[in-house]
Design a protein around this motif. Structure first.
Motif, PDB file in Angstrom:
ATOM      1  N   GLY A  14      54.130 113.236 -33.133  1.00 49.05           N
ATOM      2  CA  GLY A  14      54.357 113.015 -34.558  1.00 49.05           C
ATOM      3  C   GLY A  14      53.883 114.187 -35.407  1.00 49.05           C
ATOM      4  N   SER A  15      52.692 114.741 -35.091  1.00 44.83           N
ATOM      5  CA  SER A  15      52.174 115.879 -35.851  1.00 44.83           C
ATOM      6  C   SER A  15      53.026 117.113 -35.626  1.00 44.83           C
ATOM      7  N   LEU A  16      53.552 117.273 -34.383  1.00 46.47           N
ATOM      8  CA  LEU A  16      54.432 118.407 -34.110  1.00 46.47           C
ATOM      9  C   LEU A  16      55.702 118.295 -34.933  1.00 46.47           C
ATOM     10  N   ARG A  17      56.252 117.094 -35.016  1.00 46.57           N
ATOM     11  CA  ARG A  17      57.462 116.894 -35.818  1.00 46.57           C
ATOM     12  C   ARG A  17      57.196 117.234 -37.286  1.00 46.57           C
ATOM     13  N   GLU A  18      56.011 116.842 -37.771  1.00 43.49           N
ATOM     14  CA  GLU A  18      55.661 117.178 -39.154  1.00 43.49           C
ATOM     15  C   GLU A  18      55.572 118.690 -39.346  1.00 43.49           C
ATOM     16  N   ASP A  19      54.988 119.363 -38.362  1.00 40.25           N
ATOM     17  CA  ASP A  19      54.870 120.823 -38.465  1.00 40.25           C
ATOM     18  C   ASP A  19      56.229 121.496 -38.457  1.00 40.25           C
ATOM     19  N   LEU A  20      57.200 120.848 -37.831  1.00 40.41           N
ATOM     20  CA  LEU A  20      58.537 121.434 -37.730  1.00 40.41           C
ATOM     21  C   LEU A  20      59.502 120.843 -38.773  1.00 40.41           C
ATOM     22  N   THR A  21      58.940 120.245 -39.806  1.00 46.09           N
ATOM     23  CA  THR A  21      59.761 119.656 -40.872  1.00 46.09           C
ATOM     24  C   THR A  21      59.796 120.567 -42.098  1.00 46.09           C
ATOM     25  N   CYS A  22      60.971 120.743 -42.601  1.00 52.59           N
ATOM     26  CA  CYS A  22      61.150 121.590 -43.803  1.00 52.59           C
ATOM     27  C   CYS A  22      60.580 120.878 -45.028  1.00 52.59           C
ATOM     28  N   ALA A  23      59.798 121.588 -45.837  1.00 50.39           N
ATOM     29  CA  ALA A  23      59.182 120.987 -47.023  1.00 50.39           C
ATOM     30  C   ALA A  23      60.187 120.749 -48.136  1.00 50.39           C
ATOM     31  N   ASN A  74      62.925 132.774 -37.259  1.00 47.08           N
ATOM     32  CA  ASN A  74      61.883 132.490 -36.240  1.00 47.08           C
ATOM     33  C   ASN A  74      62.541 131.753 -35.074  1.00 47.08           C
ATOM     34  N   TYR A  75      62.868 132.531 -34.017  1.00 45.59           N
ATOM     35  CA  TYR A  75      63.575 131.934 -32.870  1.00 45.59           C
ATOM     36  C   TYR A  75      62.685 130.981 -32.061  1.00 45.59           C
ATOM     37  N   LEU A  76      61.383 131.254 -32.040  1.00 45.18           N
ATOM     38  CA  LEU A  76      60.468 130.371 -31.307  1.00 45.18           C
ATOM     39  C   LEU A  76      60.422 128.995 -31.946  1.00 45.18           C
ATOM     40  N   VAL A  77      60.304 128.984 -33.253  1.00 47.45           N
ATOM     41  CA  VAL A  77      60.299 127.693 -33.954  1.00 47.45           C
ATOM     42  C   VAL A  77      61.644 127.007 -33.784  1.00 47.45           C
ATOM     43  N   ALA A  78      62.726 127.786 -33.797  1.00 51.45           N
ATOM     44  CA  ALA A  78      64.058 127.198 -33.613  1.00 51.45           C
ATOM     45  C   ALA A  78      64.157 126.505 -32.263  1.00 51.45           C
ATOM     46  N   ALA A  79      63.613 127.158 -31.232  1.00 47.61           N
ATOM     47  CA  ALA A  79      63.649 126.556 -29.892  1.00 47.61           C
ATOM     48  C   ALA A  79      62.818 125.266 -29.853  1.00 47.61           C
ATOM     49  N   MET A  80      61.667 125.299 -30.500  1.00 41.83           N
ATOM     50  CA  MET A  80      60.820 124.108 -30.528  1.00 41.83           C
ATOM     51  C   MET A  80      61.495 122.969 -31.268  1.00 41.83           C
ATOM     52  N   VAL A  81      62.201 123.317 -32.361  1.00 39.60           N
ATOM     53  CA  VAL A  81      62.910 122.285 -33.128  1.00 39.60           C
ATOM     54  C   VAL A  81      63.987 121.637 -32.272  1.00 39.60           C
ATOM     55  N   GLU A  82      64.725 122.479 -31.534  1.00 37.33           N
ATOM     56  CA  GLU A  82      65.783 121.940 -30.680  1.00 37.33           C
ATOM     57  C   GLU A  82      65.213 121.020 -29.598  1.00 37.33           C
ATOM     58  N   LYS A  83      64.056 121.393 -29.097  1.00 34.15           N
ATOM     59  CA  LYS A  83      63.427 120.568 -28.055  1.00 34.15           C
ATOM     60  C   LYS A  83      62.991 119.225 -28.625  1.00 34.15           C
ATOM     61  N   VAL A  84      62.367 119.281 -29.812  1.00 34.25           N
ATOM     62  CA  VAL A  84      61.936 118.024 -30.456  1.00 34.25           C
ATOM     63  C   VAL A  84      63.147 117.183 -30.812  1.00 34.25           C
ATOM     64  N   ARG A  85      64.223 117.845 -31.314  1.00 39.92           N
ATOM     65  CA  ARG A  85      65.427 117.095 -31.691  1.00 39.92           C
ATOM     66  C   ARG A  85      66.043 116.424 -30.459  1.00 39.92           C
ATOM     67  N   ALA A  86      66.023 117.172 -29.325  1.00 36.74           N
ATOM     68  CA  ALA A  86      66.603 116.595 -28.097  1.00 36.74           C
ATOM     69  C   ALA A  86      65.789 115.414 -27.587  1.00 36.74           C
ATOM     70  N   THR A  87      64.458 115.535 -27.678  1.00 39.06           N
ATOM     71  CA  THR A  87      63.599 114.466 -27.145  1.00 39.06           C
ATOM     72  C   THR A  87      63.496 113.275 -28.074  1.00 39.06           C
ATOM     73  N   THR A  88      64.004 113.398 -29.263  1.00 37.90           N
ATOM     74  CA  THR A  88      63.950 112.265 -30.193  1.00 37.90           C
ATOM     75  C   THR A  88      65.318 111.684 -30.471  1.00 37.90           C
TER      76      THR A  88
END
Length: 436
Positions: A14-23, A74-88
């Motif tokens: 949940g905290s990771l998703r918040e960190d990867l959320t656009c303000a 930021n390609y690293l953040v993009a990859a993390m977002v895709e991973k979170v999006r896939a797992t959710t």
């Protein structure tokens, strides 16, 4: 620890998703870009936020001003977002739930298998303990009977020795008493004579003193120590062993061959203890008891209750069959020997190929070639067992033996032209009446 990890995992995600959320759009980043102040936004969101602004722009979060509209993908953040999006995603969650369910069911099945295995092992242990206790009781009972036989033999022999000792002592005692009586009479006469002899110095002896008649004593009885001790210096253990046969249960059964069942090519000795295959066919009456197709023969004795044991001397015969046959076997057909056809047998072929009479044959690996075979039939337990009678080692045992009347069965088989036919011999251990 596992429970704690399970609880903490959702909060971390949940905290990771918040960190990867656009303000700006309050959703996961789409094409995340980073400003010079290190804050991240969606490229479309920050572009829309700055649209129409002239001059310096600011960060929507920290309000820091920038002289120009610049940001970095930021390609690293993009990859993390895709991973979170896939797992959710719903598809991923459903797949994960399916895997969880299948894994849980698999573990439950394995747990049930383990429980069943544990239960079966415990049941086996209980069976082993129960059977072991029953066997211990039987072994103790059989040896208690042997101890009683030996104790009775010992008591009987000691009693016999005591009686013979008393008889010999009584003979000597009677002779001793007779000699002592004669000695006393003789001493009285000696005393009278001595007194008379002393008196002759003073007076003239006119007559002999009155004497008691001499007692006649028989010759002392002879005691033959060899005759007395020889029977007790004999091989007592062997004598006791021979006497035990009449009390053994089961004792060796004194079998004889039944000539009326013998195949015409089997010759039976006059005492009906030897059976051998021969070239000349015997002319016997054909009737229902006789084997006409196979070189077989039965014993005259049959059993349908109790426990019975007998021994057969097979010598160096290279081939034979022996065991037990049901009374109802077909004696006029050539059939395979097996429990299904009414035979429980052991066989030898080629001098060293031993098999139990099952279908198919059960090959036996024997350390040595027995010269004597022991057969044990327990009618009540329906067991047929074969032993090497030389050392009483078990060769094979049938668990489901015959029902009803059964006969000891033998087959010397058809001999090869290169070997002289060898007889099967019934071994007898009769209860010999040894003199005590």
């Amino acid at each position: 620890m596992a429970a704690a990890a399970a609880v903490s995992a959702p909060s971390t995600k949940g905290s990771l998703r918040e960190d990867l959320t656009c303000a700006i759009c309050c959703d996961l980043f789409r094409e995340p870009v980073m400003l010079a102040c290190m804050h991240h936004f969606c490229r479309p969101c920050i572009s829309r936020y700055w649209r129409g602004t002239q001059g310096p722009v600011t960060c929507p979060q920290c309000r820091k001003e920038f002289s120009s509209k610049q940001f970095q993908t930021n390609y690293l953040v993009a990859a993390m977002v895709e991973k979170v999006r896939a797992t959710t995603s719903d598809t991923y969650i459903k797949s994960l739930e399916k895997q969880l369910k299948e894994t849980l069911e698999s573990h439950l099945l394995r747990k049930e298998d383990f429980n069943n295995s544990i239960r079966r092992d415990k049941e086996k242990m209980n069976i082993i303990k129960r059977v072991g206790a029953d066997l211990q009781a039987r072994v103790k009972g059989d040896f208690r009977a042997l101890h009683q036989i030996l104790h009775d033999e010992e008591t009987c022999m000691l009693e016999q020795l005591r009686r013979e000792q008393e008889e010999e002592l009584e003979k000597v005692q009677r002779h001793l008493e007779a000699v002592e009586v004669a000695q006393r009479e003789l001493e009285d006469n000696l005393k009278a004579l001595q007194q008379a002899s002393a008196a002759t110095e003073d007076i003239v002896l006119t007559e002999l003193p009155q004497l008691r008649p001499c007692v006649q004593v028989d010759i002392a009885p002879e005691f033959d120590i060899n005759a007395f001790s020889n029977k007790y210096m004999a091989p007592l253990q062997y004598i006791a062993w021979r006497r035990m046969f009449k009390s053994l249960k089961p004792g060796p059964s004194p079998l004889t061959f039944d000539v009326d069942t013998a195949h015409p090519s089997i010759h039976v000795s006059r005492d009906k203890s030897l059976a051998v295959e021969c070239d000349v066919m015997n002319h016997h009456l054909n009737h229902g008891k006789r084997f006409t197709q196979c070189v077989n023969i039965l014993a005259s004795q049959s059993f349908q209750s109790g426990r019975h044991y007998w021994e057969v001397d097979v010598g160096y015969n290279p081939k034979w069959d022996l065991g037990v046959a049901s009374e109802a076997v077909d004696r006029h057909a050539r059939i395979k020997l097996s429990p299904e056809t009414g035979y429980w047998t052991l066989r030898l072929r080629n001098g060293n190929d031993y098999s139990a009479g099952t279908q198919p044959w059960t090959r036996l690996q024997l350390g040595s070639s027995p010269q004597r075979i022991g057969v044990f039939l327990d009618c009540d337990e329906r067991k047929v067992s074969f032993y090497n009678a030389d050392d009483m080692s078990l060769l094979y045992s049938f668990a489901s033996g015959p029902r009803g009347k059964a006969f000891p069965f033998f087959s010397p088989c058809i001999s090869d032209s290169s070997h002289k036919p060898q007889p099967l011999k019934l071994l007898h251990y009769p209860p010999v009446a040894l003199s005590g």
